[in-house]
Design a protein around this motif. Structure first.
Motif, mmCIF file in Angstrom:
data_model
loop_
_atom_site.group_PDB
_atom_site.id
_atom_site.type_symbol
_atom_site.label_atom_id
_atom_site.label_comp_id
_atom_site.label_asym_id
_atom_site.label_seq_id
_atom_site.Cartn_x
_atom_site.Cartn_y
_atom_site.Cartn_z
ATOM 1 N N ARG A 128 11.216 18.996 59.328
ATOM 2 C CA ARG A 128 11.922 17.425 58.744
ATOM 3 C C ARG A 128 12.206 18.950 57.294
ATOM 4 O O ARG A 128 10.810 19.833 56.930
ATOM 5 N N GLU A 129 12.877 18.710 57.335
ATOM 6 C CA GLU A 129 14.266 19.189 55.744
ATOM 7 C C GLU A 129 12.812 19.783 54.619
ATOM 8 O O GLU A 129 12.737 20.978 53.846
ATOM 9 N N ASP A 130 11.527 18.972 54.547
ATOM 10 C CA ASP A 130 11.148 18.367 53.034
ATOM 11 C C ASP A 130 9.771 19.516 53.085
ATOM 12 O O ASP A 130 9.211 19.623 52.570
ATOM 13 N N ALA B 45 20.599 17.095 64.033
ATOM 14 C CA ALA B 45 19.723 18.276 63.163
ATOM 15 C C ALA B 45 20.688 19.179 63.171
ATOM 16 O O ALA B 45 21.841 19.726 63.512
ATOM 17 N N GLU C 1 15.970 21.631 61.277
ATOM 18 C CA GLU C 1 15.996 21.614 60.622
ATOM 19 C C GLU C 1 15.947 19.954 60.411
ATOM 20 O O GLU C 1 17.218 20.128 61.332
ATOM 21 N N GLY C 2 16.213 18.913 59.504
ATOM 22 C CA GLY C 2 16.668 17.712 59.469
ATOM 23 C C GLY C 2 15.533 16.646 58.726
ATOM 24 O O GLY C 2 14.540 16.522 58.567
ATOM 25 N N THR C 3 16.142 15.512 58.302
ATOM 26 C CA THR C 3 15.280 14.842 57.766
ATOM 27 C C THR C 3 14.213 13.627 58.823
ATOM 28 O O THR C 3 14.556 13.673 59.814
ATOM 29 N N LYS C 4 13.579 12.808 57.769
ATOM 30 C CA LYS C 4 12.508 11.893 58.333
ATOM 31 C C LYS C 4 13.407 10.732 59.523
ATOM 32 O O LYS C 4 12.824 11.151 60.511
ATOM 33 N N GLU C 5 14.624 10.711 59.935
ATOM 34 C CA GLU C 5 15.610 9.795 60.614
ATOM 35 C C GLU C 5 16.079 10.208 61.112
ATOM 36 O O GLU C 5 15.333 9.745 62.605
ATOM 37 N N THR C 6 16.072 11.618 61.408
ATOM 38 C CA THR C 6 16.939 12.789 62.459
ATOM 39 C C THR C 6 15.498 13.139 63.252
ATOM 40 O O THR C 6 15.785 12.945 63.822
ATOM 41 N N HIS D 290 17.638 25.845 61.496
ATOM 42 C CA HIS D 290 17.467 26.195 60.476
ATOM 43 C C HIS D 290 17.669 27.558 59.255
ATOM 44 O O HIS D 290 18.289 27.972 60.777
#
Length: 147
Positions: A23-25, A143, A74-79, A146
């Motif tokens: 996750r990206e965050d 995605a 990396e990606g969002t929570k949705e990804t 990274h």
């Protein structure tokens, strides 16, 4: 693709892919910790991903490691949720790391944290997946590599 520079052998192209999606965050320490935990699961159920033991010129033995590169995305929570569902739908081996696992301190509590939540409600911060290259590419659609 990798090249065996020590022997001068031709580049190797693997039929399978090992990928970690984070996750990206996440903070840097979390990214490293999650990646290490996730890839540790693959060799336990897919022994062919583990190479031969290492040894230096003095004959000192070292542990074997994964025999192919691990690509980190990396990606969002949705990804992450989408990739998780796709991987399960394709029956690919998947390792998961949830946000709750950051609050535990041992393997038993980690497993309990995952077991307490249904697969569609897991608060995923990372997954690792292994499988045929094309299947893993489809799982990771959306995605990005990274940085």
């Amino acid at each position: 693709m990798t090249t065996d520079n020590a022997t001068g052998a031709a580049p190797v192209r693997f039929d399978t892919k090992i990928a970690v999606l984070l996750r990206e965050d996440l903070e840097t320490w979390q990214r490293l910790n999650v990646t290490a935990f996730l890839v540790s699961g693959l060799g336990t159920v897919i022994p062919e991903v583990i190479g031969e033991p290492y040894a230096d010129a003095d004959g000192t033995a070292y542990l074997p490691m994964l025999r192919q590169p691990v690509l980190v995305f990396e990606g969002t929570k949705e990804t992450l949720a989408s990739a998780h569902a796709k991987a399960l739908g394709r029956a690919l081996p998947v390792a998961v790391f949830t946000s709750d696992m950051f609050m535990t301190g041992n393997d038993a509590d980690n497993r309990a944290a995952v077991r307490a939540v249904g697969k569609d409600q897991l608060d995923l911060v990372g997954i690792a997946v292994h499988g045929p290259r094309n299947a893993v590419d489809k799982v990771l659609k959306g995605a990005r590599m990274h940085p």
